[in-house]
Design an enzyme around this catalytic site. Sequence first.
Site, PDB file in Angstrom:
ATOM      1  CB  ALA A  23      -0.940  -0.040   1.174  1.00 20.12           C
ATOM      2  NE  ARG A  73      12.631  -9.658  19.003  1.00 13.58           N
ATOM      3  CZ  ARG A  73      11.467  -9.526  19.010  1.00 13.58           C
ATOM      4  NH1 ARG A  73      10.944  -8.425  19.159  1.00 13.58           N
ATOM      5  NH2 ARG A  73      10.375 -10.570  18.627  1.00 13.58           N
ATOM      6  CG  ASP A 129       3.400 -10.131  21.521  1.00 10.96           C
ATOM      7  OD1 ASP A 129       3.228 -11.272  21.054  1.00 10.96           O
ATOM      8  OD2 ASP A 129       4.528  -9.663  21.515  1.00 10.96           O
ATOM      9  CB  ALA A 188      -9.469 -22.982  26.250  1.00 13.88           C
ATOM     10  CD  GLU A 224       5.849 -15.809  24.472  1.00 12.34           C
ATOM     11  OE1 GLU A 224       6.991 -16.649  24.351  1.00 12.34           O
ATOM     12  OE2 GLU A 224       5.812 -14.847  24.064  1.00 12.34           O
ATOM     13  NE  ARG A 248       2.049 -37.225  25.196  1.00 11.46           N
ATOM     14  CZ  ARG A 248       2.201 -38.364  26.315  1.00 11.46           C
ATOM     15  NH1 ARG A 248       2.228 -37.809  27.452  1.00 11.46           N
ATOM     16  NH2 ARG A 248       2.363 -39.423  25.778  1.00 11.46           N
TER      17      ARG A 248
HETATM   18  O1  F6P Z   1       6.761  -9.682  20.053  1.00  7.66           O
HETATM   19  C1  F6P Z   1       6.360 -10.752  19.350  1.00  7.66           C
HETATM   20  C2  F6P Z   1       6.829 -12.115  19.742  1.00  7.66           C
HETATM   21  O2  F6P Z   1       6.662 -13.164  18.794  1.00  7.66           O
HETATM   22  C3  F6P Z   1       6.577 -12.680  21.098  1.00  7.66           C
HETATM   23  O3  F6P Z   1       5.211 -13.178  21.173  1.00  7.66           O
HETATM   24  C4  F6P Z   1       7.690 -13.456  21.430  1.00  7.66           C
HETATM   25  O4  F6P Z   1       7.655 -13.446  22.898  1.00  7.66           O
HETATM   26  C5  F6P Z   1       8.838 -12.954  20.941  1.00  7.66           C
HETATM   27  O5  F6P Z   1       8.331 -11.881  19.776  1.00  7.66           O
HETATM   28  C6  F6P Z   1       9.738 -13.864  20.514  1.00  7.66           C
HETATM   29  O6  F6P Z   1      10.685 -13.327  19.889  1.00  7.66           O
HETATM   30  P1  F6P Z   1      11.967 -13.983  18.828  1.00  7.66           P
HETATM   31  O7  F6P Z   1      11.276 -14.154  17.821  1.00  7.66           O
HETATM   32  O8  F6P Z   1      13.206 -13.012  19.041  1.00  7.66           O
HETATM   33  O9  F6P Z   1      12.374 -15.235  19.824  1.00  7.66           O
END
Ligand code: F6P
Length: 326
Positions: A23, A73, A129, A188, A224, A248
């Site tokens: 876009a 990052r 997220d 769930a 997580e 599991r």
């Molecule tokens: O922020 C997005 C995300 O996928 C999170 O959900 C996860 O904790 C993190 O990035 C994983 O980061 P990486 O790809 O650096 O392992």
Amino acid sequence: MMNRIAVLTSGGDVPGLNAALHAIVLIAFKKNVTVIGVHDGYDGLIDGRFFEMDVQLVRNIVDRGGTILRTCRSNRFLEHEFRKKAFEQLKRDDIEGLIIIGGNGSLTGAEFFAREFNFPVIGIPKTIDNDVSGTDYSIGFDTASNTIVEAVDKIKDTADSTSRVFIVEVMGRHAGFLALRSGISVAASAIIIPEIKPDIQKLLSFVEYNWRIGNHSMIIIITEHSIPDGGMGLKKIFDSRYPEFDSRLTILGHVQRGGSPSAFDRTLASTLAYHATNALLNGSKGEMVAFMNNKFKFIPLSEVANKTNQVDNELMKVAGGLSILI
Ligand code: F6P
């Protein structure tokens, strides 16, 4: 009106980034504006990894996951010395404005950079997220939720057939959006999110009650980092408490970040990018385009930086009504 703008994708990749790039290039092309793509996020900005994007390049990418610009990052961008280098690269290449597609950390960096060098920057929110402040939805969240639902539906088949408890760990970092939405969608038995202090005893009593009444198969969705060691931590608690029962653990991991974007994410990405490009070309700066209460609007990057979006109370009530929410 500007003649040359740049775009970069930063942080974790998400489905829908390519739809946004498509876009941006198209809108700019119609206004005779050149779009410079920056490879590898802020690291590429620092090192001047620039190239000219044309319409041909983006013609067939709306359906592709990931980002054709690649992403990273960047630790270097946290330091003034490297941000200055990035600014100089932009000046050297006569770039007049920058679109940054990123999550919390990247948009905080965008705000800092824009203020520090008074450089025109517009942000676009993306993260599976969904925790970017000021917007109800970020690019990638919808597709990732659907990926989780598709996977858990399959897990349910085997859980039901084998009468087992399945713990499914989903991403979200420190936010429960993915767990809440997918947990409700797959019905769930329990959902564990970081926003609520975990009550493991409540969960165990619930599981024991279900076993007593003959419900042996259960799906527990856990974000997580919501308890120490996430899904693995919960599995260890189950194993030590109930050695006779066969539970599991499935950690969905990066499968949640890939794949073709949903129609929602494609539309969201295209619309956010449409507004961001027009705004930048019309002289706006230091803002993020957001989707809030079904409307697209701009908010200052200073209101986004260092903040997070909070999970919806209504959704928590629904999840709590249908499952055990801890
Ligand atoms: O922020 C997005 C995300 O996928 C999170 O959900 C996860 O904790 C993190 O990035 C994983 O980061 P990486 O790809 O650096 O392992």
